[in-house]
Design a protein around this motif. Sequence first.
Motif, PDB file in Angstrom:
ATOM      1  N   VAL A   1      14.425   7.264  -5.006  1.00  0.00           N
ATOM      2  CA  VAL A   1      13.905   8.569  -4.615  1.00  0.00           C
ATOM      3  C   VAL A   1      12.723   8.344  -3.679  1.00  0.00           C
ATOM      4  O   VAL A   1      11.748   7.692  -4.050  1.00  0.00           O
ATOM      5  CB  VAL A   1      13.471   9.401  -5.837  1.00  0.00           C
ATOM      6  N   LEU A   2      12.836   8.867  -2.479  1.00  0.00           N
ATOM      7  CA  LEU A   2      11.780   8.760  -1.475  1.00  0.00           C
ATOM      8  C   LEU A   2      10.982  10.051  -1.457  1.00  0.00           C
ATOM      9  O   LEU A   2      11.540  11.135  -1.283  1.00  0.00           O
ATOM     10  CB  LEU A   2      12.407   8.501  -0.100  1.00  0.00           C
ATOM     11  N   HIS A   3       9.660   9.933  -1.654  1.00  0.00           N
ATOM     12  CA  HIS A   3       8.795  11.116  -1.656  1.00  0.00           C
ATOM     13  C   HIS A   3       8.527  11.598  -0.235  1.00  0.00           C
ATOM     14  O   HIS A   3       8.548  10.800   0.714  1.00  0.00           O
ATOM     15  CB  HIS A   3       7.454  10.782  -2.311  1.00  0.00           C
ATOM     16  N   PRO A   4       8.230  12.874  -0.068  1.00  0.00           N
ATOM     17  CA  PRO A   4       7.742  13.332   1.240  1.00  0.00           C
ATOM     18  C   PRO A   4       6.377  12.712   1.524  1.00  0.00           C
ATOM     19  O   PRO A   4       5.716  12.199   0.613  1.00  0.00           O
ATOM     20  CB  PRO A   4       7.654  14.850   1.078  1.00  0.00           C
ATOM     21  N   LYS A   5       5.947  12.768   2.770  1.00  0.00           N
ATOM     22  CA  LYS A   5       4.662  12.162   3.119  1.00  0.00           C
ATOM     23  C   LYS A   5       3.514  12.832   2.381  1.00  0.00           C
ATOM     24  O   LYS A   5       2.507  12.194   2.073  1.00  0.00           O
ATOM     25  CB  LYS A   5       4.448  12.218   4.628  1.00  0.00           C
ATOM     26  N   MET A   6       3.659  14.129   2.111  1.00  0.00           N
ATOM     27  CA  MET A   6       2.687  14.844   1.282  1.00  0.00           C
ATOM     28  C   MET A   6       3.467  15.475   0.134  1.00  0.00           C
ATOM     29  O   MET A   6       4.299  16.360   0.361  1.00  0.00           O
ATOM     30  CB  MET A   6       1.940  15.910   2.085  1.00  0.00           C
ATOM     31  N   ASP A   7       3.230  15.002  -1.099  1.00  0.00           N
ATOM     32  CA  ASP A   7       3.972  15.504  -2.253  1.00  0.00           C
ATOM     33  C   ASP A   7       3.846  17.016  -2.368  1.00  0.00           C
ATOM     34  O   ASP A   7       2.768  17.590  -2.161  1.00  0.00           O
ATOM     35  CB  ASP A   7       3.476  14.838  -3.533  1.00  0.00           C
ATOM     36  N   ARG A   8       4.936  17.644  -2.726  1.00  0.00           N
ATOM     37  CA  ARG A   8       4.978  19.107  -2.832  1.00  0.00           C
ATOM     38  C   ARG A   8       6.007  19.484  -3.883  1.00  0.00           C
ATOM     39  O   ARG A   8       6.952  18.734  -4.147  1.00  0.00           O
ATOM     40  CB  ARG A   8       5.344  19.727  -1.484  1.00  0.00           C
ATOM     41  N   THR A   9       5.832  20.640  -4.480  1.00  0.00           N
ATOM     42  CA  THR A   9       6.847  21.163  -5.391  1.00  0.00           C
ATOM     43  C   THR A   9       7.771  22.077  -4.602  1.00  0.00           C
ATOM     44  O   THR A   9       7.449  22.552  -3.514  1.00  0.00           O
ATOM     45  CB  THR A   9       6.208  21.948  -6.541  1.00  0.00           C
ATOM     46  N   ASN A  10       8.947  22.296  -5.155  1.00  0.00           N
ATOM     47  CA  ASN A  10       9.954  23.149  -4.518  1.00  0.00           C
ATOM     48  C   ASN A  10      10.349  22.631  -3.140  1.00  0.00           C
ATOM     49  O   ASN A  10      10.661  23.399  -2.230  1.00  0.00           O
ATOM     50  CB  ASN A  10       9.471  24.596  -4.418  1.00  0.00           C
TER      51      ASN A  10
ATOM     52  N   TYR B   1      20.536   8.186   7.986  1.00  0.00           N
ATOM     53  CA  TYR B   1      19.915   7.847   6.698  1.00  0.00           C
ATOM     54  C   TYR B   1      18.473   8.343   6.602  1.00  0.00           C
ATOM     55  O   TYR B   1      17.912   8.397   5.511  1.00  0.00           O
ATOM     56  CB  TYR B   1      19.887   6.328   6.497  1.00  0.00           C
ATOM     57  N   ARG B   2      17.870   8.697   7.738  1.00  0.00           N
ATOM     58  CA  ARG B   2      16.436   9.011   7.762  1.00  0.00           C
ATOM     59  C   ARG B   2      16.209  10.483   7.437  1.00  0.00           C
ATOM     60  O   ARG B   2      16.674  11.371   8.132  1.00  0.00           O
ATOM     61  CB  ARG B   2      15.856   8.683   9.137  1.00  0.00           C
ATOM     62  N   SER B   3      15.429  10.743   6.384  1.00  0.00           N
ATOM     63  CA  SER B   3      15.162  12.123   5.972  1.00  0.00           C
ATOM     64  C   SER B   3      13.929  12.666   6.682  1.00  0.00           C
ATOM     65  O   SER B   3      13.051  11.897   7.108  1.00  0.00           O
ATOM     66  CB  SER B   3      14.949  12.193   4.461  1.00  0.00           C
ATOM     67  N   PRO B   4      13.817  13.986   6.800  1.00  0.00           N
ATOM     68  CA  PRO B   4      12.585  14.580   7.345  1.00  0.00           C
ATOM     69  C   PRO B   4      11.377  14.208   6.488  1.00  0.00           C
ATOM     70  O   PRO B   4      11.488  13.992   5.281  1.00  0.00           O
ATOM     71  CB  PRO B   4      12.874  16.076   7.299  1.00  0.00           C
ATOM     72  N   ASP B   5      10.209  14.165   7.105  1.00  0.00           N
ATOM     73  CA  ASP B   5       8.986  13.735   6.419  1.00  0.00           C
ATOM     74  C   ASP B   5       8.594  14.649   5.261  1.00  0.00           C
ATOM     75  O   ASP B   5       7.918  14.209   4.329  1.00  0.00           O
ATOM     76  CB  ASP B   5       7.817  13.659   7.413  1.00  0.00           C
ATOM     77  N   ASP B   6       8.982  15.929   5.318  1.00  0.00           N
ATOM     78  CA  ASP B   6       8.564  16.867   4.276  1.00  0.00           C
ATOM     79  C   ASP B   6       9.641  17.093   3.217  1.00  0.00           C
ATOM     80  O   ASP B   6       9.537  18.013   2.409  1.00  0.00           O
ATOM     81  CB  ASP B   6       8.131  18.195   4.895  1.00  0.00           C
TER      82      ASP B   6
ATOM     83  N   ILE C   1      12.818  20.088  -7.371  1.00  0.00           N
ATOM     84  CA  ILE C   1      13.402  20.346  -6.061  1.00  0.00           C
ATOM     85  C   ILE C   1      13.850  21.800  -5.955  1.00  0.00           C
ATOM     86  O   ILE C   1      14.262  22.417  -6.940  1.00  0.00           O
ATOM     87  CB  ILE C   1      14.622  19.414  -5.846  1.00  0.00           C
ATOM     88  N   ASP C   2      13.783  22.358  -4.751  1.00  0.00           N
ATOM     89  CA  ASP C   2      14.344  23.674  -4.497  1.00  0.00           C
ATOM     90  C   ASP C   2      15.867  23.562  -4.602  1.00  0.00           C
ATOM     91  O   ASP C   2      16.506  22.922  -3.757  1.00  0.00           O
ATOM     92  CB  ASP C   2      13.947  24.138  -3.096  1.00  0.00           C
ATOM     93  N   PRO C   3      16.497  24.154  -5.604  1.00  0.00           N
ATOM     94  CA  PRO C   3      17.943  23.972  -5.792  1.00  0.00           C
ATOM     95  C   PRO C   3      18.780  24.617  -4.694  1.00  0.00           C
ATOM     96  O   PRO C   3      19.973  24.320  -4.579  1.00  0.00           O
ATOM     97  CB  PRO C   3      18.204  24.627  -7.154  1.00  0.00           C
ATOM     98  N   ASN C   4      18.170  25.472  -3.898  1.00  0.00           N
ATOM     99  CA  ASN C   4      18.905  26.118  -2.814  1.00  0.00           C
ATOM    100  C   ASN C   4      18.825  25.355  -1.504  1.00  0.00           C
ATOM    101  O   ASN C   4      19.430  25.758  -0.510  1.00  0.00           O
ATOM    102  CB  ASN C   4      18.376  27.543  -2.607  1.00  0.00           C
ATOM    103  N   ARG C   5      18.095  24.222  -1.523  1.00  0.00           N
ATOM    104  CA  ARG C   5      17.969  23.422  -0.299  1.00  0.00           C
ATOM    105  C   ARG C   5      18.230  21.943  -0.615  1.00  0.00           C
ATOM    106  O   ARG C   5      17.348  21.105  -0.535  1.00  0.00           O
ATOM    107  CB  ARG C   5      16.602  23.628   0.352  1.00  0.00           C
ATOM    108  N   VAL C   6      19.467  21.677  -0.992  1.00  0.00           N
ATOM    109  CA  VAL C   6      19.915  20.316  -1.273  1.00  0.00           C
ATOM    110  C   VAL C   6      21.021  19.992  -0.279  1.00  0.00           C
ATOM    111  O   VAL C   6      21.988  20.755  -0.133  1.00  0.00           O
ATOM    112  CB  VAL C   6      20.419  20.175  -2.722  1.00  0.00           C
ATOM    113  N   TYR C   7      20.893  18.865   0.419  1.00  0.00           N
ATOM    114  CA  TYR C   7      21.772  18.536   1.537  1.00  0.00           C
ATOM    115  C   TYR C   7      22.351  17.134   1.344  1.00  0.00           C
ATOM    116  O   TYR C   7      21.670  16.238   0.836  1.00  0.00           O
ATOM    117  CB  TYR C   7      20.998  18.618   2.856  1.00  0.00           C
ATOM    118  N   LEU C   8      23.593  16.947   1.766  1.00  0.00           N
ATOM    119  CA  LEU C   8      24.277  15.675   1.603  1.00  0.00           C
ATOM    120  C   LEU C   8      24.710  15.137   2.956  1.00  0.00           C
ATOM    121  O   LEU C   8      25.225  15.897   3.798  1.00  0.00           O
ATOM    122  CB  LEU C   8      25.508  15.858   0.712  1.00  0.00           C
ATOM    123  N   CYS C   9      24.507  13.834   3.171  1.00  0.00           N
ATOM    124  CA  CYS C   9      24.930  13.230   4.427  1.00  0.00           C
ATOM    125  C   CYS C   9      25.375  11.798   4.184  1.00  0.00           C
ATOM    126  O   CYS C   9      25.090  11.209   3.137  1.00  0.00           O
ATOM    127  CB  CYS C   9      23.804  13.270   5.461  1.00  0.00           C
TER     128      CYS C   9
END
Length: 417
Positions: free
Chosen positions: A65-74, A104-109, A165-173
């Motif tokens: 699990v890779l965290h965003p650059k600034m931890d956030r909820t949702n 493979y590279r996810s957005p920073d947030d 995690i925001d359950p409405n914003r889960v993406y697969l690649c």
Amino acid sequence: MKTLLLILLTLPALPLAADDAEWTPVADAAKAQGIVIPGRTVDCFHHGVRKEWGYAAPQQDTFLVLHPKMDRTNAPLYVVLHSAGHEVISCIKCTTTVGNHDIYRSPDDFYALYVDCGANRGDWWWGGMHAKDEGLIKRNSGGDPMPVERRVIDCVKWVIRTYAIDPNRVYLCGNSMGGSGTLGIGMRNGDVFAAIKANVPAGIEHVSNRMYFPPKTVPENVKLPEPPVAVDYSAPNDGWSFGHERFYKAMNDRKYALYAYWGPFGHANNSAAIMQINDLINSFDWLNVKKNEAYAVFSNASANSRIPWPDNLKETAPGQLNAFFRWKNLSDAKDKLELSLFLVSATDLKTTFAIPKEESADVSLRRIQNLPVKPGASFKWTFGAAKGEAKADAEGVITIPRLTIAAEPATLTVSVR
């Protein structure tokens, strides 16, 4: 790790599966320390199997699990399925180098989840299906998910709960084998994934089997969730793309949302190199599709390119399906649904393709949240000066035929009689 422990301690009331006490991923701090992603924290977990997955023997698996650059909820979640040439550690390390399997590279947030299928022989995302291997196709065909597919979904759900995690914003690649898995696992689990994106998927047999694409039909006792919005880019000069014409037709005929791009870029994974041939591959903002919002599906579009499969595999011109359509939710209430439909403009999208001034398509509406639409129910619609009445199909899907859509947004309004 301190962040993870804090999360775990603050989530005791979250709903857990009945046997989570028997299947709980265990943090592996030592293994995580060997992975360096600048500016981001990596958590590593290993786990055994759940009997519900159906593995013939016990095994151990790992996910990161890779965290965003600034931890956030949702936060949103970006789920990655690696290719056959990788395992989970080498997969995540690719993200430190631009041009190395860029998908493979996810957005920073975003949080990102990297799942592994390299540790156990034969435990591959695609179920081992390929047009040239009749034995594997026979063994892994049909609509029932393989154990690896069930494992992926349970890992995703565990991460959603554990990291808030925001359950409405889960993406697969995924890329290659992971692209095949993205289509096969993602399309079948639209109740989990908002949208999916496959980079040169290694075969379409996986998704064709799991979604009961023709010549199969969906059994009466199977209820498929509303599908995610799908993005696919493949190359006619890539042998792994065999059969893409069947996939495209099935998606179109089933009224499933598809943005497809192709060109002679082979089995490539470098986005910049692919974009020199087809600069549309990243043009659709798939990471802003939300699972709890209605979306528009465009079928039989007038400006679609001619598909090169199966007879024109030496075609050098790039092509697209539905590349220029966009929508925006305006309202979704019990009395009416409103979406703005429009074409992307040359101002907003710089491309070598000629963007049409207008384009016609059949427009279907999926993931409707509030408007009560029953199979066979009558509905009224208006779109600019046009209006009409029709009936939802046997699955309750609303379709308005041959709407002409232009760069200037127009509102499609649907109400149930």
